[in-house]
Design a protein around this motif. Structure first.
Motif, PDB file in Angstrom:
ATOM      1  N   LEU A 157       0.834  -1.211   0.000  1.00 49.44           N
ATOM      2  CA  LEU A 157       0.000   0.000   0.000  1.00 49.44           C
ATOM      3  C   LEU A 157       0.864   1.254   0.000  1.00 49.44           C
ATOM      4  N   LEU A 158       1.924   1.248   0.803  1.00 49.62           N
ATOM      5  CA  LEU A 158       2.838   2.397   0.848  1.00 49.62           C
ATOM      6  C   LEU A 158       3.601   2.531  -0.460  1.00 49.62           C
ATOM      7  N   SER A 159       4.096   1.415  -0.981  1.00 53.33           N
ATOM      8  CA  SER A 159       4.829   1.431  -2.243  1.00 53.33           C
ATOM      9  C   SER A 159       3.959   1.977  -3.369  1.00 53.33           C
ATOM     10  N   PHE A 160       2.706   1.567  -3.401  1.00 51.64           N
ATOM     11  CA  PHE A 160       1.771   2.031  -4.428  1.00 51.64           C
ATOM     12  C   PHE A 160       1.523   3.534  -4.309  1.00 51.64           C
ATOM     13  N   ALA A 161       1.272   4.003  -3.087  1.00 50.15           N
ATOM     14  CA  ALA A 161       0.991   5.425  -2.876  1.00 50.15           C
ATOM     15  C   ALA A 161       2.189   6.290  -3.257  1.00 50.15           C
ATOM     16  N   LEU A 162       3.395   5.884  -2.843  1.00 45.42           N
ATOM     17  CA  LEU A 162       4.585   6.682  -3.138  1.00 45.42           C
ATOM     18  C   LEU A 162       4.907   6.681  -4.630  1.00 45.42           C
ATOM     19  N   ALA A 181      -4.912   4.437   0.036  1.00 39.29           N
ATOM     20  CA  ALA A 181      -3.855   3.459   0.312  1.00 39.29           C
ATOM     21  C   ALA A 181      -3.069   3.827   1.572  1.00 39.29           C
ATOM     22  N   LEU A 182      -2.747   5.109   1.733  1.00 35.31           N
ATOM     23  CA  LEU A 182      -1.987   5.540   2.911  1.00 35.31           C
ATOM     24  C   LEU A 182      -2.804   5.362   4.189  1.00 35.31           C
ATOM     25  N   HIS A 183      -4.081   5.674   4.145  1.00 37.93           N
ATOM     26  CA  HIS A 183      -4.930   5.497   5.321  1.00 37.93           C
ATOM     27  C   HIS A 183      -5.028   4.015   5.692  1.00 37.93           C
ATOM     28  N   ASN A 184      -5.141   3.157   4.699  1.00 40.85           N
ATOM     29  CA  ASN A 184      -5.174   1.718   4.976  1.00 40.85           C
ATOM     30  C   ASN A 184      -3.848   1.241   5.562  1.00 40.85           C
ATOM     31  N   PHE A 185      -2.756   1.772   5.033  1.00 39.30           N
ATOM     32  CA  PHE A 185      -1.428   1.389   5.510  1.00 39.30           C
ATOM     33  C   PHE A 185      -1.251   1.767   6.984  1.00 39.30           C
ATOM     34  N   VAL A 186      -1.531   3.026   7.318  1.00 30.86           N
ATOM     35  CA  VAL A 186      -1.315   3.495   8.685  1.00 30.86           C
ATOM     36  C   VAL A 186      -2.298   2.837   9.647  1.00 30.86           C
ATOM     37  N   SER A 187      -3.525   2.617   9.219  1.00 29.85           N
ATOM     38  CA  SER A 187      -4.546   2.052  10.109  1.00 29.85           C
ATOM     39  C   SER A 187      -4.229   0.622  10.522  1.00 29.85           C
ATOM     40  N   HIS A 197       5.164   1.316  16.614  1.00 29.36           N
ATOM     41  CA  HIS A 197       5.579   1.677  15.255  1.00 29.36           C
ATOM     42  C   HIS A 197       4.673   2.736  14.635  1.00 29.36           C
ATOM     43  N   LEU A 198       3.711   3.223  15.420  1.00 32.72           N
ATOM     44  CA  LEU A 198       2.910   4.379  14.971  1.00 32.72           C
ATOM     45  C   LEU A 198       3.672   5.654  15.325  1.00 32.72           C
ATOM     46  N   THR A 199       4.759   5.868  14.630  1.00 31.76           N
ATOM     47  CA  THR A 199       5.654   6.979  14.918  1.00 31.76           C
ATOM     48  C   THR A 199       5.140   8.277  14.306  1.00 31.76           C
ATOM     49  N   HIS A 200       5.852   9.346  14.584  1.00 35.38           N
ATOM     50  CA  HIS A 200       5.501  10.640  13.991  1.00 35.38           C
ATOM     51  C   HIS A 200       5.600  10.585  12.472  1.00 35.38           C
ATOM     52  N   ASN A 201       6.598   9.863  11.960  1.00 30.40           N
ATOM     53  CA  ASN A 201       6.751   9.760  10.509  1.00 30.40           C
ATOM     54  C   ASN A 201       5.575   9.035   9.863  1.00 30.40           C
ATOM     55  N   THR A 202       5.097   7.959  10.488  1.00 32.04           N
ATOM     56  CA  THR A 202       3.948   7.254   9.916  1.00 32.04           C
ATOM     57  C   THR A 202       2.700   8.133   9.951  1.00 32.04           C
ATOM     58  N   HIS A 203       2.568   8.957  10.984  1.00 33.21           N
ATOM     59  CA  HIS A 203       1.437   9.884  11.029  1.00 33.21           C
ATOM     60  C   HIS A 203       1.542  10.938   9.932  1.00 33.21           C
ATOM     61  N   LEU A 204       2.758  11.384   9.640  1.00 33.81           N
ATOM     62  CA  LEU A 204       2.953  12.398   8.596  1.00 33.81           C
ATOM     63  C   LEU A 204       2.526  11.889   7.225  1.00 33.81           C
ATOM     64  N   LEU A 205       2.539  10.572   7.019  1.00 28.91           N
ATOM     65  CA  LEU A 205       2.091  10.028   5.742  1.00 28.91           C
ATOM     66  C   LEU A 205       0.664  10.452   5.426  1.00 28.91           C
ATOM     67  N   LEU A 206      -0.157  10.574   6.470  1.00 26.66           N
ATOM     68  CA  LEU A 206      -1.551  10.956   6.270  1.00 26.66           C
ATOM     69  C   LEU A 206      -1.683  12.403   5.792  1.00 26.66           C
ATOM     70  N   HIS A 207      -0.658  13.206   6.043  1.00 24.34           N
ATOM     71  CA  HIS A 207      -0.680  14.611   5.625  1.00 24.34           C
ATOM     72  C   HIS A 207      -0.078  14.816   4.235  1.00 24.34           C
ATOM     73  N   LEU A 208       0.589  13.798   3.693  1.00 23.50           N
ATOM     74  CA  LEU A 208       1.259  13.952   2.403  1.00 23.50           C
ATOM     75  C   LEU A 208       0.315  14.401   1.278  1.00 23.50           C
ATOM     76  N   PRO A 209      -0.879  13.810   1.124  1.00 28.10           N
ATOM     77  CA  PRO A 209      -1.763  14.269   0.043  1.00 28.10           C
ATOM     78  C   PRO A 209      -2.095  15.755   0.140  1.00 28.10           C
ATOM     79  N   HIS A 210      -2.313  16.246   1.363  1.00 29.44           N
ATOM     80  CA  HIS A 210      -2.621  17.661   1.556  1.00 29.44           C
ATOM     81  C   HIS A 210      -1.427  18.530   1.170  1.00 29.44           C
TER      82      HIS A 210
END
Length: 277
Positions: A157-162, A181-187, A197-210
């Motif tokens: 899911l992450l590979s696809f989104a990136l 895909a990113l929401h499914n990955f982080v969830s 492993h729910l680090t700050h970086n994984t949370h930032l993935l949810l902000h990438l589209p914005h």
């Protein structure tokens, strides 16, 4: 808002399907409350930074997420280290890891990869670009044979989104797909790997589209060029004393040399054109 919490000495940012994005109006409310009640911290805000005094500067809409540190050296590096760690229950076991390393050594990288492909046995020495290449090019075609199905499908899911975010242009439909895909990955991180492993970086993935909507694709908003410049500056340093002066001296010498070569090249081109005419 999503605010970090301590879980076994780890700062954890738990997944929320619907989270409110902060804005300048919220930020000003937090600062006002902190000043009135003499608070050190409120809702993850620790005070007013100096950049907030810049006219018309909106730190929420104008601040990007660096691809290199968030994704490549952050999320991707974390999960690769999980899979290859012998103390982890998710790791790629001995013989499988040897087979994987053997395959990776014999891979011929495409022309757009700037670095040769190294095996995961050298993962501790990986550069950011190598983690990116692994995620985008190697993982989708190789790792389904070496990871359990649920872990492979999760990271895919992450590979696809990136891969979408690396495009030169991104359609609204592609952006929506990558967001899902990113929401499914982080969830799914907590159920598959645990909350730490729910680090700050994984949370930032949810902000990438914005961020991409406001500032552009990942090819345009990353720190690779700055890191390359840091590497060049570092190569100017050969001693321990007067470092700033040494950098200035070597930079000036390097600049003068390049300028001299450029002038000579222009002269040679001019002479050739004159002879041709």
């Amino acid at each position: 808002y999503t605010v970090g919490e301590r879980v076994d000495y780890n700062m954890v940012f738990r997944y929320k399907n619907d989270f409110l994005l902060r804005s300048m109006s919220h930020y000003e409310e937090f600062i006002k409350k902190m000043e009135q009640e003499c608070l050190y911290e409120h809702m993850g805000v620790h005070g007013r930074p100096q950049v907030s005094v810049i006219p018309f500067y909106d730190p929420f809409a104008s601040t990007t997420i660096d691809l290199m540190h968030c994704c490549d050296l952050g999320v991707i590096a974390r999960f690769v280290s999980i899979w290859t760690s012998k103390t982890s229950k998710y790791f790629v076991k001995g013989k499988k890891l040897e087979d994987l390393n053997s395959i990776m050594v014999n891979l011929q990288p495409p022309n757009n990869l700037k670095r040769a492909i190294r095996p995961l046995s050298d993962v501790n020495n990986y550069k950011a670009q190598e983690y990116s290449s692994f995620c985008l090019y190697i993982f989708p075609i190789l790792m389904d044979e070496f990871l359990q199905k649920q872990y492979y499908e999760h990271f895919f899911l992450l590979s696809f989104a990136l891969s979408i975010f690396h495009k030169n242009t991104i359609s609204s439909g592609d952006l929506d797909l990558a967001t899902i895909a990113l929401h499914n990955f982080v969830s799914k991180i907590e159920s598959l790997y645990g909350p730490k492993h729910l680090t700050h970086n994984t949370h930032l993935l949810l902000h990438l589209p914005h961020v991409l909507k406001n500032l552009g694709t990942l090819k345009e908003i990353n720190g690779y060029n700055f890191e390359n410049c840091n590497g060049k500056v570092r190569n100017y340093i050969h001693g321990c004393n007067n470092v700033a002066k040494e950098i200035q001296k070597r930079f000036s010498f390097d600049f003068d040399r390049k300028l001299f070569n450029l002038k000579n090249k222009m002269k040679e081109t001019s002479v050739l054109k004159h002879r041709h005419t």
